[in-house]
Design a protein around this motif. Structure first.
Motif, PDB file in Angstrom:
ATOM      1  N   ARG A   1     -72.916  17.496 -10.366  1.00  0.00           N
ATOM      2  CA  ARG A   1     -73.887  16.548 -10.905  1.00  0.00           C
ATOM      3  C   ARG A   1     -75.307  17.046 -10.653  1.00  0.00           C
TER       4      ARG A   1
ATOM      5  N   THR B   1     -68.362   8.598   3.524  1.00  0.00           N
ATOM      6  CA  THR B   1     -68.756   8.381   4.909  1.00  0.00           C
ATOM      7  C   THR B   1     -67.765   8.997   5.878  1.00  0.00           C
TER       8      THR B   1
ATOM      9  N   LEU C   1     -74.464   8.368  -1.227  1.00  0.00           N
ATOM     10  CA  LEU C   1     -74.582   6.994  -0.734  1.00  0.00           C
ATOM     11  C   LEU C   1     -73.816   6.034  -1.642  1.00  0.00           C
ATOM     12  N   ASN C   2     -74.000   6.203  -2.948  1.00  0.00           N
ATOM     13  CA  ASN C   2     -73.325   5.303  -3.881  1.00  0.00           C
ATOM     14  C   ASN C   2     -71.818   5.534  -3.927  1.00  0.00           C
ATOM     15  N   MET C   3     -71.403   6.767  -3.680  1.00  0.00           N
ATOM     16  CA  MET C   3     -69.977   7.046  -3.633  1.00  0.00           C
ATOM     17  C   MET C   3     -69.359   6.460  -2.369  1.00  0.00           C
ATOM     18  N   GLY C   4     -70.220   6.103  -1.405  1.00  0.00           N
ATOM     19  CA  GLY C   4     -69.696   5.575  -0.144  1.00  0.00           C
ATOM     20  C   GLY C   4     -68.985   6.640   0.643  1.00  0.00           C
TER      21      GLY C   4
END
Lengths: 476, 326
Positions: free
Chosen positions: A187, A60, A55-58
């Protein structure tokens, strides 16, 4: 005690991580032991952590035909697919063979058409293919290579063998997810990467750049990626590859043909472009050559390309080898050009334009998967056994109205990989899309996109249709 | 650098800076109204007036209250300048230049966007509003820091700084203008302790109170205005913004600092030198509000010139300026 892996049951399907109930394959024992040693709830926590990272990496993708919210977050499952070194060796040699044959085929189709003259493929089939482009006849792309980047879909079925399902030789997407899935996994499970020897995938962007540079004779050619823009479903990938290769990401409006050469508009005037990795379809490349109604594209691009002033990857016209009816002939094509037997077999395919095949297909719609020959992304597809009577009747009408546009294949029992469902693992069906590059040599990325049908029992793995991704670990 | 890319970087930074300043607008008014003497009504109308979106506001909300104004400036997707819209636009611009900006910058814009959207969706009460606005400012600062630390200070970075500083100069002038619109209960209160409180609230909203006090000690309205308009060292002062913006413009063009080779350089250079030679007596004699009106107009013309010079998609001419080795 977290996940009790001895309870996992492949339920009669070929399972990529299990030989049989409670019995992991040699390459996956370590992974499953590690999962079992995690405290209660830890695997779910890591799944959630991975989703937060995404989500934080975007990270999509876009879905066509949906009004609200163009972008969707990429669904990802943290249980990897593991491919043994020997399986990979087999896959890699099969893909190299196929890539060479596909290119020889395309080059022949746009020149002498020996394969038609020798009666291997019917003339009709080639000339009726939407991917066959008359303006490409007689063109000479650098070193006779037309398809530089392919994503070839493989499936494994109950007999444990890999089969080729589709050759994506136009603008295959998904490699960004391979690169990013690996980042997310590193990660999430750093300790597993220490224990396993997983072949790295990070070399792809530099291999791709080398492939693209090899299309120009210049010592330092200017390479760009041509994207339809941020509303394209694969925009994320276009920008990621441009970033990792350090090349400009351009839209058609950024380019113009001046005195026969392609230039991009910059803040300091215009700059010549030598190689274009285009991620837009043939139809939209150049309104002068293909679709005059199109607002997209660069007027004059094809003329510049024909004169050898700019190189395109993939070359226009590669769609002919991506046609699902022509796919059925690929084993013969391999045999014809290379005098070799295909290392990776095809899935049996019924060509609806053939009268006998069509009759069989119409009589067995409840057992077959029907696909439109020129579609991708899981669109235009009927899964007979799971479809309703009405849907099957609808497809029967479509097939009779336009038989050339359809093929059918048996419904395959795709292999499965354990997938996290709430607090336990369940088998979900997968396919595998490895990426093949053809520059001076053929390069196969060790890994690929493992797409997983997240819905229980579903066989459709496309991200636009409820599919997700897994990291693919090729062991060394 | 592609014209389209330069434009997106410029606007990405303008939008982030705008979001920060809108957070500051709301904060300054919250602070001012909290300090109002008992019995006076809160004034939210002036805030809308300073943003220049008065018509759009009145059309849809009618009366300016604390709730409607905060909704309009912060959470209204139909207001293209609201904090929510700024973040959406910043993210869209960042997406179009993902390959040019660093991954860290992209991830910060993305997280920031999620944070604002999350806050708006959950709803903001007066209890958590201050914390939210502080978060918005902190996220803008984080983006700025990440930009400085992870992006090469080349052409793209200079376009980023140019966009950010022109936006900031404009918004600092508007924050000061709030004070003009803020009606005092009676004219006689000018210069009273209450007036002083308002000026310090204003300094605070520009994060300037401490730096101002180090320089001047006591709060005097003239010196406050002078500090925020003419100070060459304070990073939110208008003159500072223009000096650094001009540096970036010269770096982009590659020209000498005392020359101009295009309309953008000419207009920005002229505006900057007006600030160099202005003093408060001149500014006040013509009226502070009039001064800001004139300044904002000239700044808009500078922005137009930047668009024409660098971003506009003009047809490429037959003779090509620059070619790579054949």
């Amino acid at each position: 005690m977290g996940i009790r892996f001895s309870h996992y049951d492949p339920e009669g399907f070929y399972d990529e991580l299990y030989e049989e109930k409670g019995q992991p394959r040699p390459g996956s024992a370590l992974l499953l032991r590690k999962f079992a040693s995690l405290p209660e709830g830890e695997l779910q926590k890591r799944q959630e952590a991975a989703e937060r990272v995404i989500l934080n990496m975007g990270m999509t993708f876009g879905v066509y035909g949906h009004d609200g919210g163009h972008e969707q977050i990429f669904p990802f499952d943290i249980v990897p697919r593991i491919v043994s070194a020997s399986d990979w060796e087999h896959i890699e040699s099969g893909l190299r063979q196929r890539m060479r044959a596909l290119n020889l085929f395309i080059d022949d189709v746009y020149h002498d058409q020996r394969i038609i003259k020798n009666g291997v493929i019917p003339n009709d089939l080639i000339h009726s293919s939407k991917g066959f482009l008359l303006p490409c006849m007689g063109l000479h792309p650098p070193r006779g290579i037309w398809c530089h980047i392919a994503g070839i879909d493989l499936v494994r079925i109950s007999d444990g063998r890999y089969y080729v399902l589709e050759d994506n030789t136009r603008c295959p997407s998904g490699v960004a997810y391979v690169l990013e899935a690996r980042q997310v996994m590193k990660r999430t499970f750093p300790e597993l990467f220490e224990a396993y020897r997983v072949r790295p995938v990070d070399g792809y962007p530099s291999q791709l750049l080398e492939t693209l540079r090899s299309l120009s004779e210049l010592p330092d050619p200017t390479v760009v990626i041509l994207t339809p823009g941020i509303y394209n479903s694969a925009y994320y990938e276009h920008s990621l590859l441009a970033q990792k290769m350090g090349v400009e990401l351009v839209e058609a409006n950024d380019l113009a043909v001046v005195e026969g050469s392609v230039h991009m508009r910059t803040t300091k005037g215009s700059q010549r472009v030598d190689v274009i990795y285009r991620r837009i379809n043939d139809d939209y490349l150049d309104p002068l050559a293909f679709r005059s109604d199109s607002l997209l594209g660069v007027p004059g691009l094809m003329e510049s390309y024909k004169r050898g002033r700019v190189a395109l990857a993939n070359a226009p016209g590669t769609g002919v080898s991506d046609d699902k009816a022509i796919y059925a002939y690929i084993p013969k094509i391999i045999n014809y050009y290379l005098a070799e037997e295909p290392i990776l077999p095809n899935v049996p395919t019924y060509i609806c334009s053939d009268r006998r095949d069509r009759t069989y297909v119409l009589e067995h719609l409840d057992q077959l998967v029907v696909k439109a020959t020129n579609e991708a992304g899981g669109y235009g597809m009927l899964i007979g056994p799971q479809a309703s009577q009405r849907e099957r009747e609808e497809y029967a009408r479509r097939i009779e109205a336009d038989p050339r546009n359809y093929i059918a294949q048996p419904t395959l029992a795709l292999s499965r990989v354990p997938t996290l469902v709430e607090d336990h693992l369940e088998g979900r069906h997968v396919d595998l899309r490895p990426y093949v590059l053809h520059g001076r040599d053929v390069y196969v990325l060790p890994g690929g996109m493992t797409r997983v049908a997240l819905r229980k029992g579903s066989l459709v793995v496309n991200s636009s249709q409820g599919g997700g991704n897994k990291d693919t670990w090729v062991l060394s | 650098m592609l014209s389209r890319v330069a434009s997106s970087i410029y606007w990405l930074n303008r939008y982030i800076e705008r979001a920060e300043n809108y957070a500051r607008f709301i904060e300054v008014n919250l602070n001012l109204t909290l300090d109002l003497p008992r019995g006076t009504t809160e004034q939210w109308e002036p805030l809308v007036a300073t943003t220049g979106d008065h018509e759009s506001f009145t059309g849809r909300y009618g009366k300016a209250t604390k709730e409607t104004v905060i909704q309009f400036l912060l959470a209204d997707a139909a207001n293209s300048n609201s904090i929510l819209s700024c973040l959406l636009a910043a993210r869209e611009n960042a997406r179009t230049v993902r390959e040019v900006i660093s991954t860290e910058m992209w991830e910060q814009v993305n997280r920031f966007h999620l944070m604002v959207r999350g806050g708006v969706t959950k709803g903001l009460s007066s209890r958590n509003l201050h914390a939210f606005l502080a978060d918005v400012k902190a996220n803008c600062h984080l983006f700025l820091g990440i930009t400085d630390a992870t992006m090469s200070h080349g052409e793209g970075w200079h376009f980023a700084r140019l966009g950010r500083l022109l936006e900031r100069a404009d918004k600092t002038s508007r924050i000061l203008d709030v004070k003009y619109f803020m009606l005092l209960p009676t004219v006689a209160e000018v210069g009273t302790p209450f007036d002083i409180i308002q000026w310090s609230a204003l300094l605070k909203s520009a994060s300037a109170l401490e730096m101002y006090c180090k320089q001047h000690g006591r709060i005097s309205p003239n010196q406050v205005a002078e500090f925020l308009i003419l100070n060459p060292n304070f990073p939110r002062a208008i003159r500072y913004c223009l000096i650094k913006a001009e540096d970036s413009l010269h770096a982009i063009v590659g020209s000498e600092s005392d020359r101009h080779s295009n309309l953008a350089e000419k207009r920005l250079g002229r505006l900057r030198s007006e600030m160099d030679y202005a003093d408060m007596a001149d500014i006040l004699s013509g009226g502070l509000h009039e001064f800001f009106d004139d300044f904002q107009l000239k700044l808009n013309r500078t922005d137009d010139a930047i668009y024409e010079t660098f971003f506009a998609l003009r047809p490429i001419e037959g003779n090509v300026v620059k070619e790579k080795a054949q």
